[in-house]
Design an enzyme around this catalytic site. Structure first.
Site, PDB file in Angstrom:
ATOM      1  N   ARG A 135     -14.752 -56.551   2.840  1.00 42.02           N
ATOM      2  CA  ARG A 135     -15.075 -56.573   1.403  1.00 42.02           C
ATOM      3  C   ARG A 135     -14.388 -55.448   0.636  1.00 42.02           C
ATOM      4  NH1 ARG A 135     -20.503 -57.220   3.083  1.00 42.02           N
ATOM      5  NH2 ARG A 135     -21.039 -59.412   3.332  1.00 42.02           N
ATOM      6  N   LYS A 157      -3.560 -57.198 -10.025  1.00 47.52           N
ATOM      7  CA  LYS A 157      -3.598 -58.619  -9.673  1.00 47.52           C
ATOM      8  C   LYS A 157      -3.035 -58.790  -8.273  1.00 47.52           C
ATOM      9  CE  LYS A 157      -3.102 -60.930 -14.109  1.00 47.52           C
ATOM     10  NZ  LYS A 157      -2.268 -61.928 -14.810  1.00 47.52           N
ATOM     11  N   GLU A 199      11.711 -57.876 -16.699  1.00 53.68           N
ATOM     12  CA  GLU A 199      10.353 -57.394 -17.009  1.00 53.68           C
ATOM     13  C   GLU A 199      10.413 -56.039 -17.720  1.00 53.68           C
ATOM     14  OE1 GLU A 199       7.729 -59.358 -16.361  1.00 53.68           O
ATOM     15  OE2 GLU A 199       8.263 -60.602 -14.627  1.00 53.68           O
ATOM     16  N   LYS A 240       2.582 -51.008 -19.076  1.00 54.02           N
ATOM     17  CA  LYS A 240       1.658 -51.943 -18.442  1.00 54.02           C
ATOM     18  C   LYS A 240       0.295 -51.284 -18.228  1.00 54.02           C
ATOM     19  CE  LYS A 240       0.879 -55.517 -15.086  1.00 54.02           C
ATOM     20  NZ  LYS A 240       1.390 -56.444 -14.095  1.00 54.02           N
ATOM     21  N   GLU A 250      -7.852 -59.366 -18.163  1.00 49.69           N
ATOM     22  CA  GLU A 250      -7.077 -60.328 -18.939  1.00 49.69           C
ATOM     23  C   GLU A 250      -7.921 -61.181 -19.874  1.00 49.69           C
ATOM     24  OE1 GLU A 250      -4.405 -62.752 -16.634  1.00 49.69           O
ATOM     25  OE2 GLU A 250      -2.942 -62.489 -18.221  1.00 49.69           O
ATOM     26  N   ARG A 254      -4.118 -58.116 -22.774  1.00 52.15           N
ATOM     27  CA  ARG A 254      -3.281 -58.215 -21.580  1.00 52.15           C
ATOM     28  C   ARG A 254      -2.405 -59.457 -21.596  1.00 52.15           C
ATOM     29  NH1 ARG A 254      -5.072 -56.590 -15.463  1.00 52.15           N
ATOM     30  NH2 ARG A 254      -3.173 -57.224 -14.415  1.00 52.15           N
ATOM     31  N   ASN A 258       2.361 -61.655 -20.877  1.00 54.48           N
ATOM     32  CA  ASN A 258       2.883 -62.964 -20.525  1.00 54.48           C
ATOM     33  C   ASN A 258       4.029 -63.410 -21.431  1.00 54.48           C
ATOM     34  OD1 ASN A 258       1.186 -63.414 -18.320  1.00 54.48           O
ATOM     35  ND2 ASN A 258      -0.488 -63.994 -19.687  1.00 54.48           N
ATOM     36  N   HIS A 261       6.482 -65.881 -20.259  1.00 54.21           N
ATOM     37  CA  HIS A 261       6.004 -66.398 -18.978  1.00 54.21           C
ATOM     38  C   HIS A 261       5.511 -67.836 -19.027  1.00 54.21           C
ATOM     39  CE1 HIS A 261       6.572 -62.352 -17.568  1.00 54.21           C
ATOM     40  NE2 HIS A 261       6.144 -62.669 -16.363  1.00 54.21           N
ATOM     41  N   HIS A 265       7.272 -69.860 -16.356  1.00 51.51           N
ATOM     42  CA  HIS A 265       6.559 -70.506 -15.255  1.00 51.51           C
ATOM     43  C   HIS A 265       6.864 -71.994 -15.205  1.00 51.51           C
ATOM     44  CE1 HIS A 265       3.318 -67.137 -15.027  1.00 51.51           C
ATOM     45  NE2 HIS A 265       4.306 -66.915 -14.185  1.00 51.51           N
ATOM     46  N   HIS A 280      11.850 -65.541 -10.353  1.00 48.48           N
ATOM     47  CA  HIS A 280      10.856 -65.307 -11.404  1.00 48.48           C
ATOM     48  C   HIS A 280      11.440 -64.574 -12.627  1.00 48.48           C
ATOM     49  CE1 HIS A 280       7.005 -64.443 -13.290  1.00 48.48           C
ATOM     50  NE2 HIS A 280       7.320 -63.148 -13.301  1.00 48.48           N
TER      51      HIS A 280
HETATM   52  N1  LIG Z   1       0.616 -59.030  -9.149  1.00 47.49           N
HETATM   53  C1  LIG Z   1       1.285 -59.109 -10.288  1.00 47.49           C
HETATM   54  O1  LIG Z   1       0.805 -58.626 -11.321  1.00 47.49           O
HETATM   55  C2  LIG Z   1       2.629 -59.770 -10.316  1.00 47.49           C
HETATM   56  C3  LIG Z   1       3.441 -59.629 -11.439  1.00 47.49           C
HETATM   57  C4  LIG Z   1       4.702 -60.209 -11.387  1.00 47.49           C
HETATM   58  C5  LIG Z   1       5.119 -60.897 -10.265  1.00 47.49           C
HETATM   59  N2  LIG Z   1       4.278 -61.004  -9.199  1.00 47.49           N
HETATM   60  C6  LIG Z   1       4.703 -61.700  -7.982  1.00 47.49           C
HETATM   61  O2  LIG Z   1       5.773 -60.966  -7.407  1.00 47.49           O
HETATM   62  C7  LIG Z   1       6.548 -61.868  -6.617  1.00 47.49           C
HETATM   63  C8  LIG Z   1       7.988 -61.599  -6.869  1.00 47.49           C
HETATM   64  O3  LIG Z   1       8.248 -60.247  -6.533  1.00 47.49           O
HETATM   65  P1  LIG Z   1       9.692 -59.789  -6.088  1.00 47.49           P
HETATM   66  O4  LIG Z   1      10.663 -60.254  -7.068  1.00 47.49           O
HETATM   67  O5  LIG Z   1       9.615 -58.357  -5.785  1.00 47.49           O
HETATM   68  O6  LIG Z   1       9.924 -60.694  -4.793  1.00 47.49           O
HETATM   69  P2  LIG Z   1       9.996 -60.374  -3.241  1.00 47.49           P
HETATM   70  O7  LIG Z   1       8.901 -59.540  -2.801  1.00 47.49           O
HETATM   71  O8  LIG Z   1      10.188 -61.677  -2.571  1.00 47.49           O
HETATM   72  O9  LIG Z   1      11.370 -59.541  -3.136  1.00 47.49           O
HETATM   73  C9  LIG Z   1      12.574 -60.174  -3.441  1.00 47.49           C
HETATM   74  C10 LIG Z   1      13.563 -60.056  -2.257  1.00 47.49           C
HETATM   75  O10 LIG Z   1      14.003 -58.714  -2.167  1.00 47.49           O
HETATM   76  C11 LIG Z   1      13.869 -58.251  -0.811  1.00 47.49           C
HETATM   77  N3  LIG Z   1      13.686 -56.822  -0.932  1.00 47.49           N
HETATM   78  C12 LIG Z   1      12.557 -56.173  -1.325  1.00 47.49           C
HETATM   79  N4  LIG Z   1      12.799 -54.856  -1.433  1.00 47.49           N
HETATM   80  C13 LIG Z   1      14.094 -54.661  -1.089  1.00 47.49           C
HETATM   81  C14 LIG Z   1      14.920 -53.528  -1.030  1.00 47.49           C
HETATM   82  N5  LIG Z   1      14.488 -52.305  -1.384  1.00 47.49           N
HETATM   83  N6  LIG Z   1      16.189 -53.702  -0.614  1.00 47.49           N
HETATM   84  C15 LIG Z   1      16.655 -54.910  -0.292  1.00 47.49           C
HETATM   85  N7  LIG Z   1      15.915 -56.034  -0.349  1.00 47.49           N
HETATM   86  C16 LIG Z   1      14.655 -55.895  -0.754  1.00 47.49           C
HETATM   87  C17 LIG Z   1      12.736 -59.023  -0.274  1.00 47.49           C
HETATM   88  O11 LIG Z   1      12.795 -59.090   1.136  1.00 47.49           O
HETATM   89  C18 LIG Z   1      12.923 -60.384  -0.931  1.00 47.49           C
HETATM   90  O12 LIG Z   1      13.834 -61.131  -0.169  1.00 47.49           O
HETATM   91  C19 LIG Z   1       6.094 -63.264  -6.987  1.00 47.49           C
HETATM   92  O13 LIG Z   1       5.329 -63.782  -5.940  1.00 47.49           O
HETATM   93  C20 LIG Z   1       5.227 -63.056  -8.228  1.00 47.49           C
HETATM   94  O14 LIG Z   1       4.196 -64.017  -8.332  1.00 47.49           O
HETATM   95  C21 LIG Z   1       3.048 -60.455  -9.209  1.00 47.49           C
HETATM   96 ZN   LIG Z   2       6.593 -61.646 -14.597  1.00 46.60          ZN
END
Ligand SMILES: NC(=O)c1ccc[n+]([C@@H]2O[C@H](COP(=O)([O-])OP(=O)(O)OC[C@H]3O[C@@H](n4cnc5c(N)ncnc54)[C@H](O)[C@@H]3O)[C@@H](O)[C@H]2O)c1
Ligand SMILES: [Zn+2]
Ligand SMILES: NC(=O)c1ccc[n+]([C@@H]2O[C@H](COP(=O)([O-])OP(=O)(O)OC[C@H]3O[C@@H](n4cnc5c(N)ncnc54)[C@H](O)[C@@H]3O)[C@@H](O)[C@H]2O)c1
Ligand SMILES: [Zn+2]
Lengths: 382, 382
Positions: A135, A157, A199, A240, A250, A254, A258, A261, A265, A280
């Site tokens: 938990r 999130k 972003e 942020k 949200e 907040r 978006n 987005h 999306h 993304h």
């Molecule tokens: N929680 C939130 O508030 C929030 C906000 C925006 C996006 N997201 C989520 O984030 C995800 C996308 O994140 P992302 O773009 O970081 O994707 P990701 O985590 O898949 O990373 C993108 C690629 O980069 C590689 N990578 C990561 N760090 C690296 C580094 N230092 N050097 C080389 N390669 C590296 C990873 O292995 C992956 O292949 C989505 O699932 C999205 O829904 C969440």
């Molecule tokens: Zn985003």
């Protein structure tokens, strides 16, 4: 702004700290080059004697896990490393279940730590694991993509995808510490860096015109890894954090985060989240452009402002038009259906983030779906 | 205390409300006979236009789902009913995943409601589903066992079991409303009613001597379903609500609620949670007796107080000795291993709830494991 630093001083650029103010769940984001090497010390100071489960993906593990693991060991912090395949498809139930089981298998107790070393995928998954095991365990983020540093690691999130859509299962769960090593981004693919940059630009566009102007002047140094990168990450996190502190779950303000987005999306969904076609941040870039163009069409935004956005996103190499996405696009009706099902649609009303100028975005509830569909039909024809 | 009511007035016994004070997450527990029939009205008043996913088990569905469903329909509340097999084994990952998927399949939005109609199993599962779907939906509890009315539906603990132990995955997630219909308990098996009664007695034993005295005098009416039952449920809920309001995430005082549970959980674990041999409340009853006997052995509790506890638990038909459990028992060492692995053990120290008298329980950290083992060896020989 540290723009007096020359690039030879990068290694010693001062660390910046952004405080996320959430009452008893407040925490710090420490930002700077080389901070990864301080992970052990910083955690030992916060939670001496804790044990850790480090969750990372296979790509990041090859590049940065040794450095992290050495730092933890040097501070006497026992840890297990749990790896998942890189990529969005890891954000699924099966992997979530496996990770929960592995954290329990490692006999971690409630005060022990789940640490996410990776991009948004690792952070979202690991955060959800931390939220659910016993938990709620202690949670630390070491974001390794620009997107994760400026966006996904801030705000609490966490979650995974479902066959019904993205991020439909999860928790609001705040970390106890975020360590954003900006040097770690040097190994990132240019395409992923750019996607994260969308972003960064978003924070300027939604509420901080001076920051957008600063980015227009300094984006090359942000990409190159100068102190401007630290500055851009810190300002984005601060932006942020400010919104999140005001509206943790949200309900209102907040939603501004978006910007771009809703359209973004829908485009990601249309290409079935195939990252070869669209990641993304690219969706967000096109989506932000569409939000500005739609605002212009509604008579809210001036033409010069709209062009300024287009110029900057294009200059850094981000896509701005639906036709920039390789492959076929469906008709506007299909996009509208997806938008209507989007989680940001509340009981039938369409909510959009629109804007009256650079840095002047606002939440508009009850946008007429017919206007959106006309606009999309126009855009799909271009 | 409504002890002037005669049994013919049961149907019109006044409703009682216990307010759980948790700041922005505060909520009411409404208690009374026949309140199930008011479910629709009450929800419509709280959240008009909401849609619901009603989660229940097959046994409860047969007995009480029609009444609930009619009440919801009469107030124009659209709902889907999701059923799980009755019993503890439903608190597992696979069923959790299935329920999350079904709630999404029903296209419920974030302001919509997950409603738990059932005992602690349904409540724990449904609450965890409500916590995770869309990062948190509205959640309403309609507890149908005595245990659920006085314990599991108050306090926000939700979750499922893992192969590593009970309740190891879950969330702290508060409901928006709890409706405890005490008439619904009329269909409960006597054994299940008794098991819930162990938790009622616990509130007296841990901190409210007058309540324990009242129970000694009125327990028959509580079992029979008079207004005394409403009174016992309300006082128990109030006791738990008070502790929870002080200590939502179980950092300190909330641990008192574990009176009898360290021993009880070990016994449940030893019989592999086979409910034919031991249900939770029976484990708690034996565990509370052991906690009092251990306190006596340590010179903390007087012999008359210890006997008073034993007399009352035995009188209502609850087990009080390890040998009351049918089948073989392992040696004391095995019980000790289980206790040491119990989640309430923090970094090696044994924490027990001990007592200095009826209503005078306290948290003792750092109990010598050797003393516990000696005590258990003695008890196993009896
Ligand atoms: N929680 C939130 O508030 C929030 C906000 C925006 C996006 N997201 C989520 O984030 C995800 C996308 O994140 P992302 O773009 O970081 O994707 P990701 O985590 O898949 O990373 C993108 C690629 O980069 C590689 N990578 C990561 N760090 C690296 C580094 N230092 N050097 C080389 N390669 C590296 C990873 O292995 C992956 O292949 C989505 O699932 C999205 O829904 C969440
Ligand atoms: Zn985003
Ligand atoms: N969340 C918490 O704080 C908390 C606290 C204590 C216990 N629990 C959990 O609660 C669970 C035990 O709860 P429980 O004892 O209610 O078990 P349960 O939900 O399995 O119910 C016991 C049995 O009674 C049946 N039943 C339920 N209502 C009935 C009714 N009105 N008439 C006839 N039969 C009915 C059920 O179908 C089941 O077979 C355990 O999983 C335990 O971990 C949780
Ligand atoms: Zn209990």
């Amino acid at each position: 702004m540290n723009d007096t630093h020359s690039s030879s001083e990068i290694e010693s650029a001062p660390l910046q700290t952004v405080h996320v103010n959430l009452g008893s769940r407040s925490y710090d984001i420490a930002i700077g080059r080389g901070i990864l090497q301080q992970t052990g010390e910083r955690i030992a100071a916060l939670n001496p004697g804790a044990r850790l489960a480090v969750i990372t993906d296979e790509t990041v593990a090859k590049l940065h896990l040794d450095a992290l693991s050495s730092s933890l060991s040097a501070s006497g912090l026992g840890h297990v490393c749990l790896k998942i395949p890189a990529g969005e498809t890891s954000k699924r139930f099966e992997i979530f279940e496996r990770l929960c089981d592995e954290v329990l298998e490692a006999r971690l107790e409630r005060g022990d730590i789940v640490l996410a070393l990776g991009g948004g995928v690792v952070g979202d998954l690991a955060g959800f694991v931390a939220a659910c095991v016993r938990r709620g365990m202690s949670f630390i983020q070491v974001p390794t993509t620009l997107l994760a540093q400026v966006d996904s690691s801030v705000g609490g999130k966490t979650g995974i995808n479902s066959r019904h859509g993205k991020n439909l299962l999860g928790a609001f769960y705040q970390p106890d510490l975020v360590l954003a090593d900006t040097a770690i981004l040097d190994t990132l693919q240019l395409r992923d860096f750019r996607a994260g940059y969308a972003e960064v630009a978003k924070y300027g566009l939604l509420g901080d015109e001076p920051f957008f102007t600063w980015l227009e002047a300094n984006w090359k140094a942000v990409f190159a890894g100068g102190p401007e990168r630290d500055e851009a990450v810190a300002r984005s996190c601060q932006a942020k954090a400010d919104v999140v502190a005001e509206d943790e779950h949200e309900a209102g303000r907040r939603a501004l985060l978006n910007l771009g987005h809703t359209f973004g999306h829908a485009l990601e969904s249309v290409v079935s989240y195939e990252t070869e076609r669209l990641v993304h941040g690219e969706g967000v870039s096109i989506g932000m452009m569409l939000a500005h163009e739609f605002s212009h069409k509604l008579g809210l935004l001036s033409e010069p402002d709209m062009h300024r956005v287009k110029s900057h996103l294009s200059e850094v190499g981000l896509p701005t038009r639906i036709s920039d996405i390789p492959g076929q696009m469906p008709p506007a009706e299909t996009l509208m259906d997806i938008i209507a099902q989007d989680k940001k649609v509340s009981r039938g009303n369409l909510t959009f983030i629109l804007t009256r100028g650079i840095g002047q975005a606002f939440v508009e509830k009850g946008v007429d779906p017919a206007l959106v569909q006309d606009f999309l039909t126009e855009k799909l024809a271009q």
